[in-house]
Design a protein around this motif. Structure first.
Motif, PDB file in Angstrom:
ATOM      1  N   LYS A  58      29.345  53.125  23.447  1.00  0.00           N
ATOM      2  CA  LYS A  58      29.334  53.641  22.074  1.00  0.00           C
ATOM      3  C   LYS A  58      28.765  52.616  21.088  1.00  0.00           C
ATOM      4  N   LEU A  59      28.878  51.332  21.438  1.00  0.00           N
ATOM      5  CA  LEU A  59      28.359  50.276  20.561  1.00  0.00           C
ATOM      6  C   LEU A  59      26.855  50.069  20.705  1.00  0.00           C
TER       7      LEU A  59
ATOM      8  N   VAL B 202      32.601  37.564  18.726  1.00  0.00           N
ATOM      9  CA  VAL B 202      33.963  38.041  18.459  1.00  0.00           C
ATOM     10  C   VAL B 202      34.323  39.159  19.438  1.00  0.00           C
ATOM     11  N   LEU B 203      33.397  40.102  19.638  1.00  0.00           N
ATOM     12  CA  LEU B 203      33.654  41.202  20.574  1.00  0.00           C
ATOM     13  C   LEU B 203      33.831  40.702  22.006  1.00  0.00           C
ATOM     14  N   ALA B 204      33.040  39.708  22.402  1.00  0.00           N
ATOM     15  CA  ALA B 204      33.168  39.145  23.749  1.00  0.00           C
ATOM     16  C   ALA B 204      34.545  38.497  23.921  1.00  0.00           C
ATOM     17  N   GLY B 205      34.986  37.768  22.902  1.00  0.00           N
ATOM     18  CA  GLY B 205      36.325  37.165  22.963  1.00  0.00           C
ATOM     19  C   GLY B 205      37.417  38.221  23.066  1.00  0.00           C
ATOM     20  N   LYS B 206      37.278  39.290  22.295  1.00  0.00           N
ATOM     21  CA  LYS B 206      38.256  40.385  22.339  1.00  0.00           C
ATOM     22  C   LYS B 206      38.258  41.060  23.719  1.00  0.00           C
ATOM     23  N   LEU B 207      37.078  41.197  24.301  1.00  0.00           N
ATOM     24  CA  LEU B 207      36.997  41.788  25.642  1.00  0.00           C
ATOM     25  C   LEU B 207      37.747  40.932  26.665  1.00  0.00           C
TER      26      LEU B 207
ATOM     27  N   ASN C  19      22.065  44.425  25.569  1.00  0.00           N
ATOM     28  CA  ASN C  19      23.502  44.533  25.378  1.00  0.00           C
ATOM     29  C   ASN C  19      24.235  43.508  26.244  1.00  0.00           C
ATOM     30  N   PRO C  20      24.429  42.301  25.704  1.00  0.00           N
ATOM     31  CA  PRO C  20      25.136  41.269  26.468  1.00  0.00           C
ATOM     32  C   PRO C  20      26.590  41.653  26.738  1.00  0.00           C
ATOM     33  N   LEU C  21      27.164  42.545  25.917  1.00  0.00           N
ATOM     34  CA  LEU C  21      28.544  42.975  26.147  1.00  0.00           C
ATOM     35  C   LEU C  21      28.651  43.762  27.456  1.00  0.00           C
ATOM     36  N   ARG C  22      27.621  44.564  27.751  1.00  0.00           N
ATOM     37  CA  ARG C  22      27.636  45.334  28.999  1.00  0.00           C
ATOM     38  C   ARG C  22      27.633  44.380  30.196  1.00  0.00           C
ATOM     39  N   ASP C  23      26.847  43.300  30.100  1.00  0.00           N
ATOM     40  CA  ASP C  23      26.831  42.304  31.179  1.00  0.00           C
ATOM     41  C   ASP C  23      28.207  41.653  31.321  1.00  0.00           C
TER      42      ASP C  23
ATOM     43  N   PRO D 228      23.495  47.754  15.330  1.00  0.00           N
ATOM     44  CA  PRO D 228      22.877  46.419  15.324  1.00  0.00           C
ATOM     45  C   PRO D 228      23.968  45.368  15.073  1.00  0.00           C
ATOM     46  N   LEU D 229      24.278  44.608  16.108  1.00  0.00           N
ATOM     47  CA  LEU D 229      25.329  43.587  15.995  1.00  0.00           C
ATOM     48  C   LEU D 229      24.709  42.199  15.984  1.00  0.00           C
ATOM     49  N   GLY D 230      25.208  41.363  15.082  1.00  0.00           N
ATOM     50  CA  GLY D 230      24.728  39.992  14.999  1.00  0.00           C
ATOM     51  C   GLY D 230      25.402  39.120  16.048  1.00  0.00           C
ATOM     52  N   PRO D 231      24.891  37.890  16.209  1.00  0.00           N
ATOM     53  CA  PRO D 231      25.453  36.984  17.222  1.00  0.00           C
ATOM     54  C   PRO D 231      26.939  36.688  16.992  1.00  0.00           C
ATOM     55  N   GLU D 232      27.339  36.549  15.737  1.00  0.00           N
ATOM     56  CA  GLU D 232      28.759  36.276  15.452  1.00  0.00           C
ATOM     57  C   GLU D 232      29.623  37.469  15.854  1.00  0.00           C
ATOM     58  N   GLN D 233      29.155  38.664  15.553  1.00  0.00           N
ATOM     59  CA  GLN D 233      29.916  39.866  15.914  1.00  0.00           C
ATOM     60  C   GLN D 233      30.001  40.021  17.437  1.00  0.00           C
TER      61      GLN D 233
END
Length: 148
Positions: free
Chosen positions: A34-35, A47-52, A5-9, A39-44
């Motif tokens: 919750k995410l 986008v989520l990282a940018g939104k964060l 989960n790169p988003l957690r990092d 299964p999220l792709g690299p593009e998703q």
């Protein structure tokens, strides 16, 4: 970097980078958890990282404005208290002037009528006291007018 989960990092880095409220950080962490099952792709993920990042930038502005707003509220409250104190002081002085005028009028009603003054020979003593009281009252009003 966490490959699961790169988003957690990213959230961990943003939490250390920005000094934000613990409540905000906790909410974002719960959303990222919750995410985990999706299964999220690299593009998703991108986008989520940018939104964060955008969300963290926005939250910094929100919390700074909130802090400035609280400081302004404190200043306004202090000003209102000072204004209220000034009004109370004016009311107290007006009450004192009213009492003084009532005493003066009571003295006049108890005193015998003074003999009529000779023409063009000056002012009667009672008229002098009344004039002094009126001048004091006018001075009170003009001083209270300067507070505005």
């Amino acid at each position: 970097m966490n490959k699961e989960n790169p988003l957690r990092d990213l959230v961990d880095r943003l939490n250390t980078q920005y000094k934000l409220s613990p409540d905000f950080k906790h909410k974002v962490t719960r959303l990222i958890e919750k995410l985990d099952g999706f299964p999220l792709g690299p593009e998703q993920m991108e986008v989520l990282a940018g939104k964060l990042r955008e969300t963290y930038h926005r939250q910094v502005l929100i919390e700074a404005c909130r802090e400035d707003g609280l400081k302004s509220l404190d200043k306004i409250q202090l000003s209102l208290n000072a204004y209220s104190n000034a009004l109370n002081e004016i009311t107290q002085r007006l009450n004192q002037a009213e009492v003084a005028l009532e005493r003066l009028l009571t003295l006049k009603s108890k005193a015998p009528d003074p003999p009529p003054p000779p023409e063009n020979k000056g002012i009667a003593p009672f008229d002098k006291q009344k004039a002094k009281a009126m001048i004091a009252f006018v001075n009170l009003n003009s001083k209270s007018g300067r507070l505005n």
